[in-house]
Design a protein around this motif. Structure first.
Motif, PDB file in Angstrom:
ATOM      1  N   PRO B 243       0.760  -1.446   0.224  1.00 58.18           N
ATOM      2  CA  PRO B 243      -0.014   0.477  -0.035  1.00 58.18           C
ATOM      3  C   PRO B 243       0.689   1.308  -0.060  1.00 58.18           C
ATOM      4  O   PRO B 243       1.507   1.427   0.414  1.00 58.18           O
ATOM      5  N   ALA B 244       0.511   2.057  -0.888  1.00 55.96           N
ATOM      6  CA  ALA B 244       1.177   3.832  -0.918  1.00 55.96           C
ATOM      7  C   ALA B 244       2.801   3.005  -1.427  1.00 55.96           C
ATOM      8  O   ALA B 244       3.724   4.394  -1.606  1.00 55.96           O
ATOM      9  N   LYS B 245       3.067   2.664  -1.901  1.00 58.17           N
ATOM     10  CA  LYS B 245       4.743   2.354  -2.410  1.00 58.17           C
ATOM     11  C   LYS B 245       4.458   1.685  -3.901  1.00 58.17           C
ATOM     12  O   LYS B 245       4.744   0.514  -3.708  1.00 58.17           O
ATOM     13  N   VAL B 246       4.921   2.963  -4.270  1.00 56.72           N
ATOM     14  CA  VAL B 246       4.734   2.835  -5.992  1.00 56.72           C
ATOM     15  C   VAL B 246       6.113   2.977  -6.514  1.00 56.72           C
ATOM     16  O   VAL B 246       7.128   3.888  -5.983  1.00 56.72           O
ATOM     17  N   ARG B 247       6.871   1.901  -7.256  1.00 55.81           N
ATOM     18  CA  ARG B 247       7.682   2.390  -7.509  1.00 55.81           C
ATOM     19  C   ARG B 247       7.818   2.409  -9.354  1.00 55.81           C
ATOM     20  O   ARG B 247       7.134   1.635  -9.657  1.00 55.81           O
ATOM     21  N   LEU B 248       8.832   3.094  -9.880  1.00 58.63           N
ATOM     22  CA  LEU B 248       8.554   3.105 -11.609  1.00 58.63           C
ATOM     23  C   LEU B 248       9.301   1.715 -12.427  1.00 58.63           C
ATOM     24  O   LEU B 248      10.503   0.962 -11.809  1.00 58.63           O
ATOM     25  N   LEU B 249       9.003   0.518 -13.062  1.00 57.32           N
ATOM     26  CA  LEU B 249       9.562  -0.909 -12.962  1.00 57.32           C
ATOM     27  C   LEU B 249      10.051  -0.083 -14.925  1.00 57.32           C
ATOM     28  O   LEU B 249      11.454  -0.092 -14.997  1.00 57.32           O
ATOM     29  N   ALA B 250       9.406   1.422 -15.407  1.00 58.77           N
ATOM     30  CA  ALA B 250       9.935   1.336 -16.564  1.00 58.77           C
ATOM     31  C   ALA B 250       9.313   2.557 -17.269  1.00 58.77           C
ATOM     32  O   ALA B 250       7.562   2.046 -17.542  1.00 58.77           O
ATOM     33  N   GLY B 251       9.685   3.416 -17.575  1.00 56.15           N
ATOM     34  CA  GLY B 251       8.926   4.394 -18.043  1.00 56.15           C
ATOM     35  C   GLY B 251       8.538   4.413 -19.549  1.00 56.15           C
ATOM     36  O   GLY B 251       9.518   3.781 -20.723  1.00 56.15           O
ATOM     37  N   GLU B 252       7.637   4.989 -19.728  1.00 58.23           N
ATOM     38  CA  GLU B 252       6.700   5.234 -21.809  1.00 58.23           C
ATOM     39  C   GLU B 252       7.235   3.321 -21.841  1.00 58.23           C
ATOM     40  O   GLU B 252       8.253   3.117 -22.981  1.00 58.23           O
ATOM     41  N   ALA B 253       6.069   2.285 -20.991  1.00 57.42           N
ATOM     42  CA  ALA B 253       6.551   1.271 -21.612  1.00 57.42           C
ATOM     43  C   ALA B 253       5.255   0.994 -21.540  1.00 57.42           C
ATOM     44  O   ALA B 253       4.307   0.652 -20.853  1.00 57.42           O
ATOM     45  N   GLY B 254       4.457  -0.972 -22.288  1.00 61.32           N
ATOM     46  CA  GLY B 254       3.872  -1.817 -22.256  1.00 61.32           C
ATOM     47  C   GLY B 254       4.209  -2.950 -21.342  1.00 61.32           C
ATOM     48  O   GLY B 254       5.558  -3.144 -22.085  1.00 61.32           O
ATOM     49  N   VAL B 255       3.575  -3.442 -20.235  1.00 61.73           N
ATOM     50  CA  VAL B 255       4.159  -4.641 -20.120  1.00 61.73           C
ATOM     51  C   VAL B 255       3.652  -5.944 -20.840  1.00 61.73           C
ATOM     52  O   VAL B 255       2.024  -5.807 -21.143  1.00 61.73           O
ATOM     53  N   LEU B 256       4.156  -6.835 -21.214  1.00 58.67           N
ATOM     54  CA  LEU B 256       4.202  -7.573 -21.506  1.00 58.67           C
ATOM     55  C   LEU B 256       3.935  -9.213 -21.266  1.00 58.67           C
ATOM     56  O   LEU B 256       2.981 -10.082 -22.044  1.00 58.67           O
ATOM     57  N   GLY B 257       4.439  -9.091 -20.089  1.00 54.14           N
ATOM     58  CA  GLY B 257       4.419 -10.564 -19.438  1.00 54.14           C
ATOM     59  C   GLY B 257       5.534 -10.733 -18.064  1.00 54.14           C
ATOM     60  O   GLY B 257       6.098  -9.362 -17.836  1.00 54.14           O
ATOM     61  N   ILE B 258       4.331 -11.702 -17.322  1.00 56.53           N
ATOM     62  CA  ILE B 258       5.532 -11.634 -15.965  1.00 56.53           C
ATOM     63  C   ILE B 258       5.725 -12.986 -15.451  1.00 56.53           C
ATOM     64  O   ILE B 258       4.901 -14.388 -16.019  1.00 56.53           O
ATOM     65  N   SER B 259       7.039 -13.179 -15.200  1.00 51.14           N
ATOM     66  CA  SER B 259       7.668 -14.554 -15.498  1.00 51.14           C
ATOM     67  C   SER B 259       6.436 -15.744 -14.625  1.00 51.14           C
ATOM     68  O   SER B 259       6.332 -14.527 -13.867  1.00 51.14           O
ATOM     69  N   PRO B 260       6.600 -16.824 -15.003  1.00 50.28           N
ATOM     70  CA  PRO B 260       5.931 -17.455 -13.789  1.00 50.28           C
ATOM     71  C   PRO B 260       6.165 -17.580 -12.532  1.00 50.28           C
ATOM     72  O   PRO B 260       5.502 -17.907 -11.738  1.00 50.28           O
ATOM     73  N   ASP B 261       7.926 -17.279 -12.494  1.00 51.42           N
ATOM     74  CA  ASP B 261       7.785 -17.437 -10.848  1.00 51.42           C
ATOM     75  C   ASP B 261       7.754 -16.034 -10.149  1.00 51.42           C
ATOM     76  O   ASP B 261       7.956 -15.706  -9.106  1.00 51.42           O
ATOM     77  N   GLY B 262       7.034 -15.175 -11.722  1.00 54.45           N
ATOM     78  CA  GLY B 262       7.334 -13.493 -10.334  1.00 54.45           C
ATOM     79  C   GLY B 262       7.906 -12.788 -10.634  1.00 54.45           C
ATOM     80  O   GLY B 262       8.282 -11.826  -9.827  1.00 54.45           O
ATOM     81  N   GLY B 263       9.873 -13.701 -10.737  1.00 54.30           N
ATOM     82  CA  GLY B 263      10.744 -12.757 -10.845  1.00 54.30           C
ATOM     83  C   GLY B 263      11.112 -11.217 -11.286  1.00 54.30           C
ATOM     84  O   GLY B 263      11.760 -10.475 -11.076  1.00 54.30           O
ATOM     85  N   GLN B 264      10.737 -11.362 -12.651  1.00 54.16           N
ATOM     86  CA  GLN B 264      11.061 -10.788 -13.845  1.00 54.16           C
ATOM     87  C   GLN B 264       9.863 -10.347 -14.645  1.00 54.16           C
ATOM     88  O   GLN B 264       8.385 -11.235 -14.792  1.00 54.16           O
ATOM     89  N   ALA B 265       9.721  -9.531 -15.464  1.00 53.86           N
ATOM     90  CA  ALA B 265       8.073  -8.468 -16.124  1.00 53.86           C
ATOM     91  C   ALA B 265       9.100  -8.513 -17.495  1.00 53.86           C
ATOM     92  O   ALA B 265      10.344  -8.101 -17.190  1.00 53.86           O
ATOM     93  N   LEU B 266       8.554  -8.528 -18.831  1.00 52.27           N
ATOM     94  CA  LEU B 266       9.256  -8.400 -19.498  1.00 52.27           C
ATOM     95  C   LEU B 266       8.196  -6.454 -20.452  1.00 52.27           C
ATOM     96  O   LEU B 266       7.402  -6.944 -20.327  1.00 52.27           O
TER      97      LEU B 266
END
Lengths: 202, 420
Positions: B243-266
């Motif tokens: 809650p209330a802990k927002v962090r940038l993963l990638a600017g000007e980006a569309g999310v394509l997927g989250i890895s099955p183990d949850g560790g990475q995002a494409l």
């Protein structure tokens, strides 16, 4: 007052309105956008007689829209959007120095539109615009910073996330400058307004 | 009789027979080949890029699907749906999201389905201009509401008004967006907060404090991957660590997927169409980049042209990620430290679809069967959609008969990854 007298009065007032409008050379400024491809479609601006709809002036410009031809593909979440959905649009504003995040400068603001005959996604944030900053400058480097979305540097800039885009490239006056001049001379409206059915997309 | 030394005596018969030499070489080679085929089927049959050949035919797509108010899954792991489909209380619909994400998402055990619904508060003829219908900026037009359907008891209940876009965490927590205000209003951006329920029946807790153009993508373990749209299109990818802990993963980006183990995002970073789009594999924990791939290096096998765009939501199974593009479909091979293209499946988008593909999903654990849907070209007829089931190794697809666009068979899926 009898019903007949009321009708006569209403008719007289209406006729007077039309005559006044006619004397003032009342016209309406409209657009249509013919979707042909993402990079090479046609935006036409018309000045029409308000009484009989006859076309007094017409100027066509090359324009682009979208990254693909799926009018239901919104760019809200992934920057990939299809071209503008078909149908009639209200025009809800025109500014010379719009200060949006991704869109600035001379813009015309369109209504939201649900795609695919009203069965698909609601497309939002729709404009007619180009790539310039809020001061109508090209941020292409040199004495100014380079900002891609505010620098028209080739035909690929006709791509958009769903809006209609028109060139601001040299030679001067650019297509955007000429379109804006057409608008200023024929309509002149600036700021927020409500004009029904001012754009037709097909 | 003179005896040969022991060593030479053992070797001599083998060296003297060419047949035995060949046998010695062939036997281990054959054994290795058999082992490779069993352990690495993909190595034995490399999927090639090319045009997908599409034919009409009867098809039963593996998985669970929703079309209007019909929930079906004759070839799914949900026993309650295998025998016959179920009727939802309302039709699944999400006009604010469209095909950019799931209209319905299954809980981790598959029993519950969170699905988006929509109610118009005012009749709108979308072929006409708003002004011709007396609609002004800010007029309330419709309202979304998320509903939870229990497939075991065939029961259905609504969550609070203004909600849609659900994603389940592995422990059954549910994340979604809640509009503030709840209604969609003409030409007013639909601003929402991200909220989380610890379970489907728990109280909602706001994870963002300021309503914005949020969309929930999915859970990555305990963390939530969201996108925050920008005025004029495009979005930033963000991570909510709580809650209330927002962090940038990638600017000007569309999310394509989250890895099955949850560790990475494409993610797809950059403005499509400008030739500068990069696929970036990022750690969800700290946003660092583990690998990247320039989209300009990927070409359509039929046209020979570099791809202009690539889009999610992707389907991530094992090391494979399936996404859409201007070529049709792209299968990426993604490991913890690399991103590469395994296959580009060309689809004649202008002939087969109205311009792009929606929600492609791997439908089996081997990532061989691919299911997608599309709106299809019409010639004066009512808007229609169709479903496609493809064998990406054979480069063939079966296409369903057209259905009304409002009845499009959409996959029921959850974009989350990782446990908790």
């Amino acid at each position: 007052m009898s019903a007949r007298a009321r009708i006569v009065v209403v008719a007289a007032v209406t006729a007077a309105s039309f005559l006044a409008a006619g004397r003032a050379g009342a016209t309406v400024t409209t657009f249509d956008f013919h979707r042909m491809s993402n990079l090479n479609s046609v935006l036409t601006i018309y000045r029409q007689d308000i009484l009989d709809g006859s076309i007094l002036n017409r100027v066509a410009y090359r324009a682009g829209s979208g990254l693909n031809t799926n009018e239901c593909d919104s760019a809200q979440y992934d920057s990939v959007g299809g071209w503008l959905p078909a149908g009639y649009y209200s025009l809800w504003g025109h500014w010379n120095n719009y200060t949006g995040d991704k869109i600035q400068g001379r813009v015309w603001y369109l209504q939201d539109k649900r795609c695919n005959g009203g069965t698909g996604q609601i497309r939002t944030d729709l404009f007619i615009h180009s790539e310039e900053d809020m001061y109508n400058r090209q941020l292409c480097g040199g004495s100014l910073p380079y900002v891609e979305r505010f620098c028209w540097d080739g035909d690929r800039d006709y791509y958009s996330v769903g809006c209609i885009k028109i060139s601001v490239a040299a030679p001067s006056p650019s297509d955007l400058a000429r379109l804006h001049s057409n608008w200023d001379n024929w309509s002149g409206l600036h700021g927020s307004f409500v004009l029904a059915q001012r754009l037709y997309v097909y | 009789m003179r005896r040969a030394p022991e060593g030479r005596r053992r070797l001599r018969p083998l060296l003297r027979s060419p047949r035995r030499i060949v046998a010695l070489l062939v036997v281990p080679f054959a054994a290795t080949t058999v082992l490779m085929v069993h352990l690495f089927p993909a190595a034995a049959e490399n999927p090639r890029s090319g045009r997908l050949e599409i034919a009409e035919g009867a098809l039963t797509a593996p998985g669970v699907y929703v079309g209007g108010d019909d929930l079906t899954g004759p070839a799914s792991s949900n026993a309650d749906l295998r025998g016959h489909g179920q009727k939802l209380e309302r039709a699944a619909s999400s006009p604010l999201l469209g095909g950019d994400g799931p209209v319905a998402a299954p809980s981790p055990d598959g029993r519950l389905v969170a699905y988006s619904t929509w109610a118009w508060t005012r009749a709108v003829d979308w072929s006409k201009a708003f002004g011709d219908q007396g609609i002004a900026i800010g007029d309330r037009l419709g309202i979304p509401t998320l509903r939870i359907h229990d497939t075991h008891g065939n029961r259905d209940r609504a969550l609070e008004a203004g909600t849609f876009d659900a994603a389940w965490r592995a422990d059954g927590a549910l994340a979604y967006v809640r509009g503030d205000p709840a209604s969609y209003r003409a030409n007013v951006p639909y601003l929402a907060n991200v909220v989380v329920r610890a379970s489907a029946t728990a109280e909602p807790v706001a994870w963002t404090q300021q309503a914005d153009r949020y969309r929930v993508y999915g859970w990555a373990g305990d963390r939530l991957v969201v996108t925050r749209g920008r005025e004029g299109g495009g979005a930033d990818a963000e991570v909510l660590d709580g809650p209330a802990k927002v962090r940038l993963l990638a600017g000007e980006a569309g999310v394509l997927g989250i890895s099955p183990d949850g560790g990475q995002a494409l993610v797809s970073v950059g403005a499509p169409g400008d030739g500068g789009v990069t696929l970036s594999l990022r750690s969800v924990a700290d946003s660092t980049e583990a690998a990247r791939l320039a989209l300009s290096s990927v070409t359509d096998p039929v046209t020979g042209q570099a791809l202009s765009w690539i889009a999610g939501p992707g389907s991530w199974t094992g090391d494979h990620v399936l996404v859409t593009s201007d070529a049709g479909l792209v299968v990426l091979h993604v490991t913890a430290a690399s991103v590469s293209v395994e296959q580009v499946l060309h689809v004649d988008l202008d002939r087969v679809t109205t311009g792009s593909i929606y929600e492609p999903r791997f439908a089996d654990a081997a990532a061989r069967t691919v299911v997608w849907w599309a709106d299809v070209p019409r010639d004066g007829t009512a808007p229609a959609s169709a479903q496609f089931v493809c064998d990406r190794y054979a480069l063939t697809c079966k296409r369903s008969a057209n259905v009304a666009a409002s009845q499009a068979p959409r996959p029921v899926y959850n974009l989350s990854g990782g446990g908790r």
